[in-house]
Motif scaffolding. Structure first.
Motif, PDB file in Angstrom:
ATOM      1  N   PRO A  29      -8.324   7.711   1.560  1.00  0.00           N
ATOM      2  CA  PRO A  29      -9.591   7.300   0.944  1.00  0.00           C
ATOM      3  C   PRO A  29      -9.485   7.038  -0.557  1.00  0.00           C
ATOM      4  N   TYR A  30      -8.478   7.606  -1.215  1.00  0.00           N
ATOM      5  CA  TYR A  30      -8.340   7.429  -2.656  1.00  0.00           C
ATOM      6  C   TYR A  30      -7.799   6.052  -3.038  1.00  0.00           C
ATOM      7  N   SER A  31      -7.290   5.308  -2.043  1.00  0.00           N
ATOM      8  CA  SER A  31      -6.592   4.072  -2.376  1.00  0.00           C
ATOM      9  C   SER A  31      -7.576   2.911  -2.543  1.00  0.00           C
ATOM     10  N   PRO A  32      -7.229   1.940  -3.378  1.00  0.00           N
ATOM     11  CA  PRO A  32      -8.084   0.766  -3.535  1.00  0.00           C
ATOM     12  C   PRO A  32      -8.340   0.071  -2.195  1.00  0.00           C
ATOM     13  N   LEU A  33      -7.366   0.123  -1.297  1.00  0.00           N
ATOM     14  CA  LEU A  33      -7.524  -0.496   0.018  1.00  0.00           C
ATOM     15  C   LEU A  33      -8.732   0.084   0.750  1.00  0.00           C
ATOM     16  N   PHE A  34      -8.805   1.413   0.808  1.00  0.00           N
ATOM     17  CA  PHE A  34      -9.946   2.061   1.449  1.00  0.00           C
ATOM     18  C   PHE A  34     -11.225   1.796   0.661  1.00  0.00           C
ATOM     19  N   GLY A  35     -11.120   1.832  -0.682  1.00  0.00           N
ATOM     20  CA  GLY A  35     -12.298   1.592  -1.515  1.00  0.00           C
ATOM     21  C   GLY A  35     -12.964   0.277  -1.176  1.00  0.00           C
ATOM     22  N   GLY A  36     -12.151  -0.769  -1.111  1.00  0.00           N
ATOM     23  CA  GLY A  36     -12.699  -2.080  -0.778  1.00  0.00           C
ATOM     24  C   GLY A  36     -13.253  -2.105   0.637  1.00  0.00           C
ATOM     25  N   ALA A  37     -12.486  -1.555   1.584  1.00  0.00           N
ATOM     26  CA  ALA A  37     -12.881  -1.604   2.990  1.00  0.00           C
ATOM     27  C   ALA A  37     -14.188  -0.854   3.229  1.00  0.00           C
ATOM     28  N   ILE A  38     -14.293   0.359   2.675  1.00  0.00           N
ATOM     29  CA  ILE A  38     -15.510   1.169   2.889  1.00  0.00           C
ATOM     30  C   ILE A  38     -16.722   0.482   2.261  1.00  0.00           C
ATOM     31  N   THR A  39     -16.532  -0.010   1.022  1.00  0.00           N
ATOM     32  CA  THR A  39     -17.645  -0.695   0.353  1.00  0.00           C
ATOM     33  C   THR A  39     -18.070  -1.921   1.162  1.00  0.00           C
ATOM     34  N   GLY A  40     -17.092  -2.671   1.629  1.00  0.00           N
ATOM     35  CA  GLY A  40     -17.402  -3.845   2.438  1.00  0.00           C
ATOM     36  C   GLY A  40     -18.161  -3.466   3.696  1.00  0.00           C
ATOM     37  N   LEU A  41     -17.717  -2.403   4.330  1.00  0.00           N
ATOM     38  CA  LEU A  41     -18.360  -1.935   5.565  1.00  0.00           C
ATOM     39  C   LEU A  41     -19.813  -1.552   5.300  1.00  0.00           C
ATOM     40  N   VAL A  42     -20.027  -0.771   4.227  1.00  0.00           N
ATOM     41  CA  VAL A  42     -21.377  -0.287   3.907  1.00  0.00           C
ATOM     42  C   VAL A  42     -22.292  -1.455   3.555  1.00  0.00           C
ATOM     43  N   GLY A  44     -21.981  -4.540   4.518  1.00  0.00           N
ATOM     44  CA  GLY A  44     -22.087  -5.539   5.572  1.00  0.00           C
ATOM     45  C   GLY A  44     -21.161  -6.737   5.448  1.00  0.00           C
ATOM     46  N   ASP A  45     -20.080  -6.597   4.678  1.00  0.00           N
ATOM     47  CA  ASP A  45     -19.109  -7.696   4.593  1.00  0.00           C
ATOM     48  C   ASP A  45     -17.705  -7.095   4.544  1.00  0.00           C
ATOM     49  N   LEU A  46     -17.268  -6.591   5.685  1.00  0.00           N
ATOM     50  CA  LEU A  46     -15.988  -5.890   5.760  1.00  0.00           C
ATOM     51  C   LEU A  46     -14.835  -6.786   5.327  1.00  0.00           C
ATOM     52  N   LYS A  47     -14.925  -8.079   5.697  1.00  0.00           N
ATOM     53  CA  LYS A  47     -13.800  -8.975   5.435  1.00  0.00           C
ATOM     54  C   LYS A  47     -13.519  -9.097   3.931  1.00  0.00           C
ATOM     55  N   THR A  48     -14.587  -9.324   3.155  1.00  0.00           N
ATOM     56  CA  THR A  48     -14.412  -9.414   1.700  1.00  0.00           C
ATOM     57  C   THR A  48     -13.849  -8.098   1.155  1.00  0.00           C
ATOM     58  N   GLY A  49     -14.387  -6.986   1.667  1.00  0.00           N
ATOM     59  CA  GLY A  49     -13.910  -5.680   1.221  1.00  0.00           C
ATOM     60  C   GLY A  49     -12.427  -5.506   1.478  1.00  0.00           C
ATOM     61  N   LEU A  50     -11.993  -5.894   2.667  1.00  0.00           N
ATOM     62  CA  LEU A  50     -10.570  -5.775   3.010  1.00  0.00           C
ATOM     63  C   LEU A  50      -9.710  -6.634   2.093  1.00  0.00           C
ATOM     64  N   MET A  51     -10.205  -7.845   1.804  1.00  0.00           N
ATOM     65  CA  MET A  51      -9.435  -8.748   0.942  1.00  0.00           C
ATOM     66  C   MET A  51      -9.285  -8.178  -0.470  1.00  0.00           C
ATOM     67  N   VAL A  52     -10.402  -7.746  -1.041  1.00  0.00           N
ATOM     68  CA  VAL A  52     -10.359  -7.187  -2.403  1.00  0.00           C
ATOM     69  C   VAL A  52      -9.469  -5.951  -2.420  1.00  0.00           C
ATOM     70  N   GLY A  53      -9.725  -5.038  -1.466  1.00  0.00           N
ATOM     71  CA  GLY A  53      -8.978  -3.783  -1.434  1.00  0.00           C
ATOM     72  C   GLY A  53      -7.490  -4.007  -1.249  1.00  0.00           C
ATOM     73  N   ALA A  54      -7.130  -4.850  -0.293  1.00  0.00           N
ATOM     74  CA  ALA A  54      -5.712  -5.070   0.011  1.00  0.00           C
ATOM     75  C   ALA A  54      -5.003  -5.738  -1.162  1.00  0.00           C
ATOM     76  N   THR A  55      -5.673  -6.710  -1.810  1.00  0.00           N
ATOM     77  CA  THR A  55      -5.040  -7.383  -2.941  1.00  0.00           C
ATOM     78  C   THR A  55      -4.781  -6.402  -4.075  1.00  0.00           C
ATOM     79  N   LEU A  56      -5.809  -5.591  -4.373  1.00  0.00           N
ATOM     80  CA  LEU A  56      -5.640  -4.598  -5.437  1.00  0.00           C
ATOM     81  C   LEU A  56      -4.543  -3.606  -5.085  1.00  0.00           C
ATOM     82  N   GLN A  57      -4.525  -3.211  -3.822  1.00  0.00           N
ATOM     83  CA  GLN A  57      -3.521  -2.244  -3.371  1.00  0.00           C
ATOM     84  C   GLN A  57      -2.114  -2.784  -3.584  1.00  0.00           C
TER      85      GLN A  57
END
Lengths: 272, 266
Positions: A29-42, A44-57
């Motif tokens: 949960p501490y990783s930018p990947l999770f940060g983006g994914a969780i925020t995206g999920l909450v 309502g746009d998981l895909k954008t969250g995954l993209m931001v999180g994964a790129t930062l990660q």
């Protein structure tokens, strides 16, 4: 362009858990990947969250908190960058662009939290003098509060007021103060080391302190703490070997035959 | 002297998992957390002996910093030794902790931070980039495996610590001195590696630029960090100085050093 209260609260709880994960289990949960994914999920746009999180990660894979050094807070950056990107509906790259300066700015709150905890360390020192171990224990638990606040406050403020607040803060705090704080963070470990030196018998064994320092000061990039410690271990072993020898054969003078190999050395070394 | 129970050691393991860094601070880093983690053992050993408890608390609140997974080995060994010798020789405990924390940090950060993270999180990230959140399970699964390793480390440390203390029983003084030598070598080596500060000053004289850092490095690399440490060490020896006051001195020093360029108008 605002975020609902419910979402702000959920994300605040998440970053609180995430910073505790960062300083303990480091499950994810501490990783930018999770940060983006969780925020995206909450939001309502998981895909954008995954993209931001994964790129930062992927950008920050090499950035690790070696030896407790402060690194840019890309987790909070990822949360806020994703939130702004979804709000503005401008896509992942917009979020990534915002996440980096936010992460850099929030280095300061991380430094403040680590400084604030010195307060609890000193309270613990006081209770230790009294032998009050229950109170000493409590201080470490209080230590979670600065950590949690250092992540919750920026997220709450940032999401409540939107992105304009980030640039406002950046221009409000004078640059000299930021620079001073950063430098103080760099030199404060000197204190921990100095206390350690007061604790160890440095006056008696100062040569080893000098050797340790010189190895890393000159060897720096080609040498490592592990290397210095191994040299230290070798010197300690040499000391123990030489110091230990005369005492052991005294009582076993009659059993020389059983440790023939050692006794050859003994005769050379005993000089008292 | 009381014996540690299996339950005590498991308690220390759980505390170590969660709380070693809650109280992380610039002054003693994981020092506050260390005392909290090892507290179940301290309670068992010194509960009825107030003087020993005081010494133990003061000793365990000292400067400490290492990689979290590796810390289990050190704390385990500490418990093993204290179970045998108690607080009869705090210097040996400090020497052991200090001597081991540096090398363990190097090894642990490389394995558990750099290598582990590069592998696990890059795979998870690539899966996420292709739109799959399933990759997020990977760090969780791998992380759970690490927790098991950390559990084993606690016991290995404890058993080795007991062995070490038994073998050296009666010869603790030599062990202490050996540990002090190891500890002081690492303390010396810590200065250039932990305090990454340089003046970052350039002095312009006509067309010649003098790089102050380069000049100082020619005298002795890491001269400034060494000077700051020796200054702190010297201050701590003063009667009216305590670590709280020293912190303000160092923050003030940081404010000055961080703004040297502004002060000199460079």
């Amino acid at each position: 362009m605002t975020v609902s209260f419910g979402i702000i609260i959920v994300l605040c709880v998440y970053v609180a858990l995430a910073v505790l994960d960062q300083i303990s289990l480091q499950l994810g949960p501490y990783s930018p990947l999770f940060g983006g994914a969780i925020t995206g999920l909450v939001m309502g746009d998981l895909k954008t969250g995954l993209m931001v999180g994964a790129t930062l990660q992927l950008m920050t894979l090499g950035v690790a908190t070696f030896g407790g050094a402060t690194v840019p807070d890309f987790l909070t950056g990822s949360v806020m960058g994703t939130a702004y990107a979804i709000l503005a509906n401008k896509g992942a790259s917009y979020g990534i662009g915002l996440a980096v300066p936010i992460g850099l700015l929030l280095t300061q709150t991380d430094i403040l939290a680590r400084m604030a905890n010195t307060f609890f360390q000193h309270r613990a020192d006081r209770f230790a003098e009294e032998g009050n171990y229950r109170k000493v224990e409590l201080q470490n638990i209080w230590g979670t509060i600065p950590w949690i606040l250092s992540r919750i406050l920026p997220v709450a403020i940032g999401l409540f007021f939107g992105q304009s607040v980030v640039s406002a803060i950046n221009s409000f705090i004078p640059a000299w103060f930021m620079d001073g704080l950063k430098t103080a963070g760099l030199i404060l470990p000197a204190m921990g080391i100095a206390i350690l030196m007061r604790y160890l018998p440095i006056k008696k064994y100062f040569p080893f302190f000098i050797i340790g320092f010189v190895m890393m000061a000159y060897g720096g990039k080609n040498f490592s703490i592990l290397g210095s410690a191994l040299v230290g271990l070798a010197m300690a072993a040499i000391y123990v070997i030489f110091k230990n020898k005369p005492t052991s054969p005294v009582t076993t003078s009659g059993t020389d035959s059983s440790e023939n190999d050692d006794s050859d050395d003994d005769e050379v070394e005993i000089d008292e | 002297m009381n014996k540690l129970t299996d339950k005590d050691i498991k308690k220390v393991y759980w505390r170590n998992l969660f709380g070693l860094q809650w109280g992380w601070n610039y002054e003693r880093m994981q020092g506050l957390g260390y005392s909290w983690v090892i507290m179940p053992a301290l309670k068992r050993l010194y509960k009825d002996d107030k003087e020993q408890m005081k010494t133990a608390l003061k000793t365990q609140l000292g400067f400490f910093n290492t990689s979290q997974p590796m810390s289990h080995l050190i704390i385990g060994a500490d418990m093993g030794i204290e179970e045998k010798t108690g607080m009869s020789d705090p210097e040996a405990i400090v020497g052991l902790k200090t001597g081991l924390m540096g090398p363990f940090a190097g090894v642990g950060d490389t394995i558990f931070l750099a290598i582990y993270r590069a592998i696990v999180f890059s795979i998870a990230s690539y899966m996420a980039l292709s739109g799959s959140a399933l990759g997020l399970l990977l760090p969780i699964i791998a992380g759970a495996a690490i927790l098991w390793v950390r559990y084993k480390f606690t016991w290995i440390g404890y058993q080795q610590g007991t062995k070490l203390a038994t073998e050296f029983a009666g010869r603790m003084k030599i062990l202490t001195e050996g540990a002090s030598i190891l500890g002081l070598t690492v303390v010396g080596a810590l200065i250039p590696s932990v305090i990454n500060y340089s003046l970052d000053l350039k002095y312009q004289m006509g067309k010649v630029t003098l790089n102050i850092d380069d000049m100082l490095n020619q005298i002795l690399p890491s001269l400034v960090p060494l000077a700051i440490v020796m200054f702190s060490y010297w201050l701590l020896g003063k009667k009216k100085m305590n670590s709280t006051r020293l912190i303000f001195v160092l923050i003030a020093l940081g404010m000055v050093l961080g703004n040297l360029k502004r002060i000199f108008g460079m």
